[in-house]
Structure formats: C-alpha cells, structure tokens
Design a protein around this motif. Structure first.
Motif, PDB file in Angstrom:
ATOM      1  N   UNK B 233      77.956  31.479  52.153  1.00  0.00           N
ATOM      2  CA  UNK B 233      77.579  30.143  51.690  1.00  0.00           C
ATOM      3  C   UNK B 233      76.723  29.404  52.711  1.00  0.00           C
ATOM      4  N   UNK B 270      82.784  17.793  54.593  1.00  0.00           N
ATOM      5  CA  UNK B 270      83.591  18.743  53.818  1.00  0.00           C
ATOM      6  C   UNK B 270      82.852  20.063  53.628  1.00  0.00           C
ATOM      7  N   UNK B 271      81.540  19.983  53.421  1.00  0.00           N
ATOM      8  CA  UNK B 271      80.773  21.209  53.210  1.00  0.00           C
ATOM      9  C   UNK B 271      80.704  22.050  54.485  1.00  0.00           C
ATOM     10  N   UNK B 273      83.037  22.136  56.778  1.00  0.00           N
ATOM     11  CA  UNK B 273      84.339  22.794  56.913  1.00  0.00           C
ATOM     12  C   UNK B 273      84.527  23.876  55.854  1.00  0.00           C
ATOM     13  N   UNK B 274      83.865  23.710  54.712  1.00  0.00           N
ATOM     14  CA  UNK B 274      83.897  24.750  53.680  1.00  0.00           C
ATOM     15  C   UNK B 274      83.235  26.028  54.207  1.00  0.00           C
ATOM     16  N   UNK B 275      82.117  25.892  54.910  1.00  0.00           N
ATOM     17  CA  UNK B 275      81.458  27.097  55.431  1.00  0.00           C
ATOM     18  C   UNK B 275      82.309  27.727  56.537  1.00  0.00           C
ATOM     19  N   UNK B 277      85.562  27.796  56.454  1.00  0.00           N
ATOM     20  CA  UNK B 277      86.601  28.503  55.692  1.00  0.00           C
ATOM     21  C   UNK B 277      86.027  29.764  55.052  1.00  0.00           C
ATOM     22  N   UNK B 278      84.740  29.746  54.758  1.00  0.00           N
ATOM     23  CA  UNK B 278      84.065  30.900  54.150  1.00  0.00           C
ATOM     24  C   UNK B 278      83.695  31.952  55.197  1.00  0.00           C
TER      25      UNK B 278
END
Lengths: 413, 413
Positions: B233, B270-271, B273-275, B277-278
C-alpha cells in the motif's frame, strides 16, 4: 422430514453448517443490497463439531406467520437479510414428496406455507466468533433441503446465503473455499467454489485465541461501508493487490505449501486491518493483546527462519492461528500458554477447549519459556485471553436427524 | 564567537533549533544514503521554548579530534549521519573574520580544525518526542553559522540537515514547512520550504499527550525501510495519494481552514499507521491509549458536526493534538483530563506542562464529563498518560549567546 400434529402436519428439516475463517479477506461491497464484494476472498471452513450453527426449518398449515428463534430467544424475522433469503428460496421451491407419508407439497403450496426457524450455535456468541456466516449458511441450506431447491448451476445456493451475510456463502462448502466476486450486476455469479476439501490438507491445525476484553466493536457491515466511502487504500487493495494474492493463495493451498500460505495469510490480515485504520473515522479491531499475539508468532517465525505458524484476525481482536501439523500446533499452544497463561481462577481444562485430544498436548510444555523469548522484555500476562479453542478444517453443511422444533407444537424444543 | 584559551583560541557558535511535527507524514526513502523521501511532507514547527535542541559547536587549534556530547554524555561521532553533515558543511566553509578580534579563519583552516559539539534538549528524550530532527537541524545550523556557510540556493542548508535526519530539514524554518521530495538524484532539490511563518496562524494550539508505557519501539529508520520493502500500500500512498493531499493541505494552511486541516491531518496520520500495519512483519506504533485518544477526538468532532480538534501520531504512541484557538484548546484539555486523569501520585502542575498560561485553563473544567461521553461506555483511566504538554507553532533556529562549551577547556560546561 414430516410429523403429524394436532390434526395438522408439520414438515421439517434440520441442518448444521460450519463457520469459516477468511485467509484472504472480504472487506467492502460494490452492491449493498445484493452483498456483492469488491474483491474475491478465500476461507477455511472450520470443523462444525467445534464451531457451527444448527437450524431447524419447519412448515405447517397451522403456522400463521414466519417466525425465528435464535439461541433460545424469538427475534424479528422482518430484516431484509432474512426476507431476501426466504424469498429467493421460496421462488426456487419445487414439488416435494415426503418419502414416508407420500404427502405432496406442491410448488404452489410453498408460497403460502409459513416457516418456523429455530437456530442455535454450539459456541457462545459472546466469544466474538463470527456466527452470522454459519447462521445464514445453515438457514439457506436447511430451507433449500426442505423446499426441494435444486441448483440450476453450481453455487446457486451459496449465492442466496450471500444475500443473507456475505461470508455465509463460503460456509456452504467444507475445506478450502473461494468466494468468487463475480461480474454480473444481479450477483448470480458471485458464488462460493470449493478449492479443496478438508481432507486435502488434514494436517493443518487451527487454534483460536479468544481475547478477554469485549468492548463494543464496529459492526463489519457498517465498518466496511465506511471503508469503501473513505479509505483511499481500500480500492487499490481490492483492484490491484487481491487478484494477485488470490493466485498465490490458491496455489499455496493446492500444494499444501505452508510457508507461502502463512506469509500471504498474515500479510492479508494485516492489510485488511490497515484499510480499517485508513478509514475515517478509523476502525480498530486489533487491540494490544492481538498485537502481542502477532508479535509472538512473528518472533517465533523469525527465530526459526521459516513460518512455524500463521495468524489472521477478522473484525475483532481474536486471533485465528494456523499450524502446519500437530507437532507445531503443540509448540504453538505451549507458546500461547507461556505468554498468555489463564487467569488465576481458571482451570486449564476450561481454558484450552475444543479438539484438544488430537494434539496429545502435554501441559508441562507450557511452563518453558520458548527460546526466542530470551533477551526480549516480553512478559507473561495472566487472563488476557478468555480461552483457547483447538480445531481444524472441517466439512460443509449436512442434514441432521434431531430437530430443534417440537412437532406437536411447532415451537422450539 | 571567539574566546582565548590557554594560549590557544576557541571559536564557537551556539544555536537553538525547534522540533517539528509532520501533518503530512514522511515514510519511506528512495535513497538511503542521501535520505531522499518517496513523498513530500508538511510539518508544523513547534515553539522552541517548549521543545528544542541547543547546540554549541566549537573549533580550536588545540582540539585533536571531532568530539560530540549529547545531553551530558560523550557519544561517538563516527556515524555516517554526523560524518556526512560535517563533511558537507566543511566543504562549503568560507573565510570567516571574527568581528571582535579580527582573527581570520580561512577556507583552508576549516579543513584541519577539529570541532567539539555539545548538544542538549530542553525536554526528556524518554518522552518519546522526536529529538533527532531538532538535533540535526541545530547541529547543521550552528556549524553553518560558525563556518560562514552561505546558501548558494534557498534551502541548501536544509538539504544538509536532511542527510543527518530526514525530518530535520523541516526544523530549519519556523511555522509551516514543506519538505519538497525533489527530483534530482543528488538530493540538491530535496529541501525544506517555509509555507507560512508561525504568526500566520497564531491562534493554533498544540497539545501533546505523552503516553505512559514506553515499550521499545521499532526505530523509524528501520521501520520505514521495512515498509518500503514489504508494504503493497505504501507506494500507492506515496505516488497517488500524497501529491493530491499536499495540494489540499497547503491550501488549508494558507486559508487557516481548520476543518480541512483537521480532516487531512487525522486521515494522513491514520494512513501512515495503516502502511506500518501493512508492513511485514507489521509495525505498531499506536497502542490502546493512542486509540482511546483518537476515539475521544473523533467522538467530539462527530458530536459537534465539525472538527473541534485534530490528532497526529508519529512513530510512537504519543498524540499531538491541534485546536483552532485557545478556547477550543481549553475544551480539549478538559477532555484529556476527564478521560485521562493523572496517576494518583501526580500533581496537576507536573501533569499539564509547557505553555499552560496561554490557555488560562480553569482546572475545575476537568471534572465535568463532556456531553458527547454520555451514553458511551467510556471509562476514566488514571495514569495512562505520563504528562500533557501545551505548546504552539514556533520560530525556526536562531543563534544564542550562552554557550554550552567552556572556552578555557573546550569541554562541556
């Protein structure tokens, strides 16, 4: 299927359907009403002996309305999801002849016969393990049996379960199942397909770590809708990433290639939760305990240089863990018990449940610190897990002889 | 800048440089050595009175080696990051004439003069607030002053700070700063640009919630490298999403449009931290306390129908919160104190620190449950935060008169 009662007859079918756990996640609908997903997904059906729904569907000329009892409590059947499933099954009903009494129920009869549905799970709903998949799969399967529905094409019944609850379509088959997202606007081709039956990879062990704290979570229906509307990463995942990963996962399952399976499974779970976090407002399903479980597995896998276990998390904090065989499952279980010992008031026999015997697990193993824990500042934390459930891939829905409806009253037994 | 000592002279410069907090995150390098990012970023420089590094750089013919003291302790200066910054500054050194003594240090002299560097932060490193940005910005700024470096193009000095620590380049300016990722392979155009000075939006208040548990975290250098290598991502974010969001964020800052600022700021955090997590294995910087802070802000914003506050999280669990003005900042602070009261042994005066006076905050406000909390099962949780720091946007680096090096010994005072 039939029983005489109070001068009127009751016809009924009881079925059991399994739950399933996605290893390539479904998240996001392209059509809300028909529950058409934005990407295909793959799941493993879990042994119904440990996790399943059982549902009796009964009809009688004496029933005056469609009624539904879930886990001992009557609930409304007015919701779209139930109504859609009922309508679709009824429209496909055929003439049924009872083998014992030779009574004939015609296609026309089914239109006016009301149905009583009694369903229960063999696991606590509070465990946070997806019950709607098993529930809708079981309902649709049982209704289809009762009303003599014959599939005009393979997977048609799964497409009806899908409009009850998306992931329910995958519970129509045992073993390893793909939900093909399909292309049609009417959802006819958005169906479940069995990739391999459960015996194909019978060494695989599934261990579910049920996390204690049960804060209210975002429902997956609402959550995925928010993600579709606000996450800028989700569509990229669905369109560009999942199609490639599906190819790899099919191959890994076909070849029983645990290393590849584990790598994709963990990455896909993390990516699903990443898109949740990329949602506005962000959705958090993983909590600190979930993360400690992930770290436990990642640390072990890294120490060994090759995947020993895999994890996946649905819309909640519970971990579903996979081990390639019983020996590794024992090692995994001993790690869980080391890092997450039960609360002091809990006996091991009520802490580790399910098909524990298959593992021939020696409790004493749980006292040893795993080698990879050395030098880390990881702590043992009592009571973070509520319980640990051992299970394995399992079979699809089947018809049972014992009913949940009393043939004399037409009500739950 | 100069002082006589033991028959030899010491020339020194002391500077102070601020920290900054990214509101569009930098995550991922396209060039490890030159620290060239895969996307541009935007930050707010924080008031150096509350958070800054102070550094004295001194040279003397009597010094026999380059040496470095950080927060009172001598540490190795051999690392690439220090060496690269020193080399780049030295190569740009010019002839400097001391205004007081008229002593001339020639361009040639700088090549052989060793430097003593003494640096300290005015906040505890343990607070988990990025100190490397302020530290490298301060070092490079002070060295450039000492050695008479004149920028051949605007931002050149920020490009040198960048090779010390990527985000340090943004600390070369006050207010609102963009780090333009640049295009050149040599990194010459990967520089910081001031979008607006701190006075442009002087109502903005920054409140930092420092989370108590300080587990060891993945370093951002290692973390972002893992993300670049494994997240599917991240590149999509960097290439497709950030460029559009940069345009919106520049405009929001220019127009002091808090609603848009807040929306983008939270979504970008948030995005990012999303990456994380990815990434494989996944990186978790947010913990359950971080999530509770996010929920607190989201709940408030939702209840009011428009953003009251914004949050952003760097590579750690601490929240950096923004309020559009002092009144809202007081409301935000009272919410923090309601949901996150101090541990029982902590006085409010050591719990809420920094520029508290500007808020004219009445402590009694913290006793009231905010209206949006009603009906939710949110709990008050004592001691989850270590402390709360109030600050605001601030100015860039400047030269100070008080030195950290003893001119008679050439060692830290």
């Amino acid at each position: 299927m039939e029983a005489e009662t109070q001068g009127d007859w009751v016809a009924m079918v009881t079925a059991r359907a399994p739950t399933n756990i996605a290893v390539i996640k479904y998240w996001g609908k392209r059509n809300q009403k028909l529950i058409l997903p934005i990407n295909s997904s793959i799941s493993i059906t879990l042994n119904p002996h440990d996790l399943s729904a059982t549902t009796t569907v009964a009809v009688s000329p004496s029933f005056t309305a469609d009624r539904l009892w879930l886990n001992g409590k009557e609930v409304s059947i007015e919701g779209d999801r139930y109504q859609n499933c009922l309508r679709e099954i009824r429209s496909r009903a055929t003439e049924v002849t009872d083998p014992k009494t030779s009574r004939i129920i015609t296609k026309k009869d089914w239109e006016s016969l009301h149905v009583h549905i009694v369903s229960k799970n063999n696991f606590p709903t509070a465990a946070g393990l997806a019950s709607s998949a098993a529930g809708f799969a079981c309902l649709v399967y049982a209704l289809a049996q009762l009303m003599g529905v014959r599939e005009r094409y393979k997977g048609e019944i799964s497409s009806i379960a899908r409009i009850g609850s998306g992931s329910a379509c995958r519970s129509l088959y045992g073993g390893f199942v793909e939900w093909d997202m399909g292309k049609d606007d009417d959802g006819k081709d958005s169906i479940a397909i069995q990739l391999a039956e459960e015996k194909h990879w019978e060494d695989l062990v599934v261990i579910i770590a049920v996390v204690s704290s049960r804060r209210k979570e975002t429902s997956s229906t609402l959550g995925m809708q928010d993600s579709v509307n606000t996450s800028k990463l989700l569509l990229h995942r669905a369109k560009e990433i999942v199609p490639k990963v599906m190819v790899e996962m099919r191959k890994a399952i076909k070849e029983r290639d645990f290393a590849t399976f584990a790598r994709i499974c963990c990455a896909d779970s993390n990516q699903f939760h990443a898109t949740c976090l990329d949602t506005s407002p962000p959705i958090f399903y993983l909590n600190d305990t979930s993360k400690r479980i992930i770290s436990m597995v990642e640390r072990w896998n890294k120490a060994e240089g090759t995947p020993q276990a895999a994890y996946t998390f649905d819309a909640g904090p519970n971990a579903v863990l996979f081990a390639p065989d019983k020996a590794k499952a024992c090692e995994l279980l001993s790690r869980l018990l080391f890092y997450f010992p039960p609360a002091s008031d809990k006996k091991i026999s009520s802490y580790v449940v399910g098909d524990v015997d298959m593992l021939a697990f020696k409790e004493v193993d749980s006292c040893f610190q795993p080698p990879e824990a050395e030098g880390t500042n990881c702590t043992r934390s009592f009571g973070e897990l509520d319980h640990i459930l051992c299970t394995r891939p399992g079979e699809g829905p089947l018809v049972l002889k014992d009913h949940l409806v009393d043939s004399s009253t037409g009500l739950p037994i």
